[in-house]
Structure formats: structure tokens, C-alpha cells
Design a protein around this motif. Structure first.
Motif, PDB file in Angstrom:
ATOM      1  N   THR A   1       0.725  -1.029   0.009  1.00 53.56           N
ATOM      2  CA  THR A   1      -0.085  -0.039  -0.016  1.00 53.56           C
ATOM      3  C   THR A   1       0.985   1.276   0.056  1.00 53.56           C
ATOM      4  O   THR A   1       0.539   2.241  -0.614  1.00 53.56           O
ATOM      5  CB  THR A   1      -0.874  -0.170   1.316  1.00 53.56           C
ATOM      6  OG1 THR A   1      -1.683  -1.346   1.177  1.00 53.56           O
ATOM      7  CG2 THR A   1      -2.107   1.072   1.222  1.00 53.56           C
TER       8      THR A   1
ATOM      9  N   TRP B   1       2.003   2.140  -3.462  1.00 53.97           N
ATOM     10  CA  TRP B   1       1.103   2.647  -4.036  1.00 53.97           C
ATOM     11  C   TRP B   1       0.600   4.152  -3.689  1.00 53.97           C
ATOM     12  O   TRP B   1       0.402   4.905  -4.392  1.00 53.97           O
ATOM     13  CB  TRP B   1      -0.460   1.931  -3.945  1.00 53.97           C
ATOM     14  CG  TRP B   1      -1.706   2.529  -4.665  1.00 53.97           C
ATOM     15  CD1 TRP B   1      -2.090   2.390  -5.994  1.00 53.97           C
ATOM     16  CD2 TRP B   1      -2.742   3.209  -3.908  1.00 53.97           C
ATOM     17  NE1 TRP B   1      -3.210   3.140  -6.101  1.00 53.97           N
ATOM     18  CE2 TRP B   1      -3.694   3.480  -4.973  1.00 53.97           C
ATOM     19  CE3 TRP B   1      -2.884   3.715  -2.631  1.00 53.97           C
ATOM     20  CZ2 TRP B   1      -4.904   4.378  -4.613  1.00 53.97           C
ATOM     21  CZ3 TRP B   1      -3.855   4.517  -2.138  1.00 53.97           C
ATOM     22  CH2 TRP B   1      -5.081   4.824  -3.153  1.00 53.97           C
TER      23      TRP B   1
ATOM     24  N   ARG C   1       0.836   8.718  -5.521  1.00 58.32           N
ATOM     25  CA  ARG C   1       0.027   9.774  -5.731  1.00 58.32           C
ATOM     26  C   ARG C   1       0.060  10.911  -4.456  1.00 58.32           C
ATOM     27  O   ARG C   1       0.632  10.631  -3.683  1.00 58.32           O
ATOM     28  CB  ARG C   1      -1.432   9.094  -4.922  1.00 58.32           C
ATOM     29  CG  ARG C   1      -2.274   8.380  -6.231  1.00 58.32           C
ATOM     30  CD  ARG C   1      -2.705   7.112  -5.895  1.00 58.32           C
ATOM     31  NE  ARG C   1      -3.556   6.459  -6.931  1.00 58.32           N
ATOM     32  CZ  ARG C   1      -2.871   6.043  -7.679  1.00 58.32           C
ATOM     33  NH1 ARG C   1      -1.674   5.602  -7.570  1.00 58.32           N
ATOM     34  NH2 ARG C   1      -3.661   5.334  -8.862  1.00 58.32           N
TER      35      ARG C   1
ATOM     36  N   ILE D   1      -4.834  11.319  -1.384  1.00 62.75           N
ATOM     37  CA  ILE D   1      -5.618  10.259  -1.310  1.00 62.75           C
ATOM     38  C   ILE D   1      -6.668  10.777  -0.216  1.00 62.75           C
ATOM     39  O   ILE D   1      -6.372  11.201   0.622  1.00 62.75           O
ATOM     40  CB  ILE D   1      -5.329   8.936  -1.315  1.00 62.75           C
ATOM     41  CG1 ILE D   1      -4.106   8.800   0.051  1.00 62.75           C
ATOM     42  CG2 ILE D   1      -4.504   8.533  -2.591  1.00 62.75           C
ATOM     43  CD1 ILE D   1      -3.642   7.444   0.431  1.00 62.75           C
ATOM     44  N   THR D   2      -7.924   9.906  -0.401  1.00 59.68           N
ATOM     45  CA  THR D   2      -8.666  10.037   0.557  1.00 59.68           C
ATOM     46  C   THR D   2      -8.667   8.928   1.585  1.00 59.68           C
ATOM     47  O   THR D   2      -8.230   7.757   0.984  1.00 59.68           O
ATOM     48  CB  THR D   2     -10.337  10.086   0.212  1.00 59.68           C
ATOM     49  OG1 THR D   2     -10.568   9.044  -0.453  1.00 59.68           O
ATOM     50  CG2 THR D   2     -10.421  11.242  -0.676  1.00 59.68           C
TER      51      THR D   2
ATOM     52  N   ASP E   1     -11.109   6.853   1.967  1.00 63.37           N
ATOM     53  CA  ASP E   1     -11.652   5.676   1.517  1.00 63.37           C
ATOM     54  C   ASP E   1     -10.937   5.001   0.493  1.00 63.37           C
ATOM     55  O   ASP E   1     -10.661   3.775   0.129  1.00 63.37           O
ATOM     56  CB  ASP E   1     -13.085   6.431   0.658  1.00 63.37           C
ATOM     57  CG  ASP E   1     -14.307   6.496   1.646  1.00 63.37           C
ATOM     58  OD1 ASP E   1     -14.201   6.033   2.856  1.00 63.37           O
ATOM     59  OD2 ASP E   1     -15.046   7.099   1.430  1.00 63.37           O
ATOM     60  N   ASP E   2     -10.237   6.027  -0.333  1.00 64.18           N
ATOM     61  CA  ASP E   2      -9.008   5.393  -1.341  1.00 64.18           C
ATOM     62  C   ASP E   2      -8.153   4.332  -0.691  1.00 64.18           C
ATOM     63  O   ASP E   2      -8.014   3.340  -1.164  1.00 64.18           O
ATOM     64  CB  ASP E   2      -8.374   6.418  -2.004  1.00 64.18           C
ATOM     65  CG  ASP E   2      -9.160   7.432  -2.691  1.00 64.18           C
ATOM     66  OD1 ASP E   2     -10.243   6.936  -3.447  1.00 64.18           O
ATOM     67  OD2 ASP E   2      -8.706   8.639  -3.142  1.00 64.18           O
ATOM     68  N   LEU E   3      -7.525   5.007   0.452  1.00 60.74           N
ATOM     69  CA  LEU E   3      -6.690   3.830   1.097  1.00 60.74           C
ATOM     70  C   LEU E   3      -7.380   2.662   1.663  1.00 60.74           C
ATOM     71  O   LEU E   3      -6.705   1.757   1.033  1.00 60.74           O
ATOM     72  CB  LEU E   3      -6.230   4.748   2.401  1.00 60.74           C
ATOM     73  CG  LEU E   3      -5.080   4.223   3.284  1.00 60.74           C
ATOM     74  CD1 LEU E   3      -3.854   3.793   2.218  1.00 60.74           C
ATOM     75  CD2 LEU E   3      -4.791   4.897   4.533  1.00 60.74           C
TER      76      LEU E   3
ATOM     77  N   ARG F   1     -10.017   1.142   0.401  1.00 53.07           N
ATOM     78  CA  ARG F   1     -10.250   0.337  -0.648  1.00 53.07           C
ATOM     79  C   ARG F   1      -8.969  -0.377  -1.253  1.00 53.07           C
ATOM     80  O   ARG F   1      -8.917  -1.644  -1.509  1.00 53.07           O
ATOM     81  CB  ARG F   1     -10.653   1.330  -1.988  1.00 53.07           C
ATOM     82  CG  ARG F   1     -12.245   1.270  -2.210  1.00 53.07           C
ATOM     83  CD  ARG F   1     -12.677   1.912  -3.489  1.00 53.07           C
ATOM     84  NE  ARG F   1     -12.375   3.174  -3.648  1.00 53.07           N
ATOM     85  CZ  ARG F   1     -12.918   4.057  -3.194  1.00 53.07           C
ATOM     86  NH1 ARG F   1     -14.162   4.013  -2.634  1.00 53.07           N
ATOM     87  NH2 ARG F   1     -12.467   5.147  -3.475  1.00 53.07           N
ATOM     88  N   ARG F   2      -7.972   0.367  -1.265  1.00 48.01           N
ATOM     89  CA  ARG F   2      -6.633  -0.339  -1.727  1.00 48.01           C
ATOM     90  C   ARG F   2      -6.149  -1.292  -0.672  1.00 48.01           C
ATOM     91  O   ARG F   2      -5.632  -2.233  -1.269  1.00 48.01           O
ATOM     92  CB  ARG F   2      -5.549   1.010  -1.873  1.00 48.01           C
ATOM     93  CG  ARG F   2      -4.084   0.502  -2.289  1.00 48.01           C
ATOM     94  CD  ARG F   2      -4.230   0.203  -3.626  1.00 48.01           C
ATOM     95  NE  ARG F   2      -3.037  -0.816  -4.283  1.00 48.01           N
ATOM     96  CZ  ARG F   2      -3.007  -1.036  -5.497  1.00 48.01           C
ATOM     97  NH1 ARG F   2      -3.780  -0.574  -6.576  1.00 48.01           N
ATOM     98  NH2 ARG F   2      -1.829  -1.750  -5.987  1.00 48.01           N
TER      99      ARG F   2
END
Lengths: 230, 86
Positions: B45, B48, B52, B55-56, B58-60, B62-63
Motif C-alpha cells: 500500500t 501505491w 499519488r 488520497i482520501t 476511502d481510497d486508502l 479500498r486499496r
């Protein structure tokens, strides 16, 4: 027969209270956060304190509602006042169907997001029994928009009971209201995980929504039939 | 109308590793296995996240769920449902 109707109303109100999901959701959060940090015994103590917090608030809130009804109104509610309560129950039934749960494949509730996030944060940061007890009180308070009318219905039935049975009826309501958290505690003790339970909640979300909504409606009809027409 | 204040936090690989470890232990994964999973998920993670600028959360999540799915479906489910329990 004199006591059957009041006890039935208290029972029905308590069952509807038990179908509400906020206290259960917060308990899942507490379980998840605590199982990751503490040994099982500590988690069990926290969960017991949390359930005690819910039980205490329900018991005191219902007792206080009985006292207020007795002091302010002097006696049980008049038919016109019961009609207002019935109207509120019907409104809550519609609200339960419409927006008790948010849309999507989750069990997100009607709560403002800031309140939900606060409860979530408190559940994660709960490390002592006192904090767990307070969390139980807090979640019960947050559920009040739905439970207040149930307290009024139950209190209105309790104050007509002989005084020896009033405490019993308040205790019965409290015990029924805390049965879901106790069942959850037993389920986790028996080996279910938080994930298993959350999957179950998501899968049966529509069913729970219907049960809650129908419950409010049935209680409305019940008290309309026995308190207004009866 | 007052604009909502957005809380900004910086990503910490160690913080994520601890979080994944706690979540894994909470769902009954043995501590040793949980530690190994947490290490791998946090490292992947972090790679990833490094690509970027912003990031939000939620993005985190999800990843993290995507990475955790490789090791445990239940652990992935935990992150898919972050903030969606109540």
C-alpha cells in the motif's frame, strides 16, 4: 386480563427497541477494536460494561418517563394524547422503511455522519470499563429519536399497573432491549467473528428494516385498539 | 455558508501496519500470520500511496482491502466496511 394488555404493550415496545441497530453496530465496533488490542478477558469486561451502560440508560429513561407521566399528567394519557402517540408511531414506521438504513451494501444508519464518526472513534479508543459504560450510554442516547416514543408507550402502560408490578415491567423492558447485544456477545464467545456477524447484518438488512417498521405499525394499531377504542 | 474543514493526515506505513495487524488479530487470524500479512499489505500500500499526491481515507481503505484480499477475504471485508457499520 387487567394486566395482560399493559404487559403486552410493554413487551411489544421492548421488542421493537431490540430490533434497532445502533447499539448493536457500536458493540461490533467496540468488539473489533478491542479484540485487536486486548486479551479476550479484557474485551469481555469492556463488552459487559457497554451492555450495562445501555441497560442502565434504558432503565433510568423508562423510569423517568413513568415518573414524568405520573407527575405531569397525573394518570395515563387521554385518548386524544394516545392518538398523537399513534401518529408518531406510524410516522416512525414510515421513517424506518424510508431512512433508518442508508442505501448501499452496508449497515450505515440514519445518524448524521459526524455523530457516527464520533461513536466509531470512541469505540476504537475505549480501553477502560468506565469508557465502555459511557459508550453504551452514549449510543442509547443517540438512538433516542426512535426510542423516546417507545418509552412513552411503555410508561403509559406501566403506570396503570399495581406498584408491585411496575418495577417488574421496567426491568422486563430493559432486559428485552438488551437481548441483542447479549446474543451477540454469546455468538462471539461461541466462535463467530465480527465479520460473520456484519455479513449477516448486511444480508438481512431489508428484513430488519421491515421488522422494525412493521413493529412500530403493529404497536400503533395495538394501542389504538386497546387504549382508544377499547 | 461556512466551508467544511477537511482534516488532513499524512500516511504512515507503520500506522497502517499496526492497524492491519489489530484488524487481523480481531478476526481471529493467529498473531504470527497476522504480522506477516500486515507487513506485506502495508508495504504494498505504501508503494501505491507514493505514486499519488493526495488520497482520501476511502481510497486508502479500498486499496488496503484489495491487497488484503490476497491473504484473507475476511480481512478485506473489514476494510471494505470501514466506516459503514453504523
Amino acid at each position: 386480563m387487567d394486566m395482560v394488555i399493559p404487559f403486552s404493550e410493554v413487551f411489544l415496545a421492548a421488542v421493537i427497541h431490540a430490533t434497532l441497530q445502533l447499539e448493536l453496530g457500536a458493540l461490533l465496533l467496540l468488539y473489533h477494536a478491542s479484540l485487536g488490542k486486548h486479551v479476550r478477558k479484557k474485551t469481555r469486561n469492556l463488552v459487559d460494561s457497554y451492555i450495562a451502560g445501555i441497560g442502565m440508560l434504558v432503565f433510568l429513561a423508562l423510569g423517568a418517563t413513568c415518573f414524568i407521566l405520573g407527575q405531569v399528567f397525573g394518570t395515563e394519557l387521554y385518548a386524544e394524547e394516545i392518538l398523537i402517540v399513534v401518529g408518531m408511531l406510524v410516522a416512525l414506521a414510515i421513517a424506518a422503511w424510508a431512512f433508518y438504513y442508508r442505501r448501499g451494501k452496508s449497515t450505515e444508519l440514519w445518524l448524521p455522519r459526524t455523530v457516527a464518526r464520533f461513536i466509531d472513534k470512541r469505540a476504537k479508543e475505549t480501553n477502560s470499563n468506565t469508557e465502555a459504560f459511557s459508550l453504551g450510554v452514549l449510543t442509547s442516547l443517540a438512538e433516542m429519536p426512535w426510542t423516546m416514543v417507545l418509552f412513552v408507550v411503555a410508561a403509559n402502560s406501566i403506570i396503570v399497573l399495581p406498584s408491585a408490578y411496575q418495577l417488574l415491567a421496567v426491568a422486563m423492558y430493559t432486559i428485552i432491549a438488551i437481548i441483542p447485544p447479549i446474543v451477540l456477545r454469546i455468538a462471539i464467545r461461541k466462535g463467530q467473528t465480527v465479520v460473520d456477524i456484519q455479513r449477516w447484518r448486511v444480508k438481512h438488512k431489508s428484513f430488519m428494516r421491515v421488522i422494525t417498521g412493521v413493529g412500530f405499525l403493529v404497536l400503533g394499531f395495538f394501542i389504538f385498539a386497546f387504549e382508544v377504542l377499547g | 455558508m461556512k466551508r467544511k474543514k477537511v482534516e488532513q493526515i499524512s500516511f504512515s506505513e507503520k500506522g497502517l501496519r499496526d492497524d492491519v495487524l489489530e484488524s487481523a488479530v480481531a478476526i481471529g487470524i493467529p498473531e504470527g500470520t497476522a504480522g506477516a500479512i500486515a507487513e506485506k499489505v502495508a508495504a504494498k500500500t505504501a508503494v501505491w500511496v507514493a505514486t499519488r499526491a493526495v488520497i482520501t481515507s476511502d481510497d486508502l481503505y479500498r486499496r488496503v482491502a484489495q491487497e488484503a484480499e490476497k491473504y484473507s477475504a475476511d480481512l478485506a471485508y473489514v476494510y471494505q466496511n470501514r466506516g459503514k457499520i453504523i
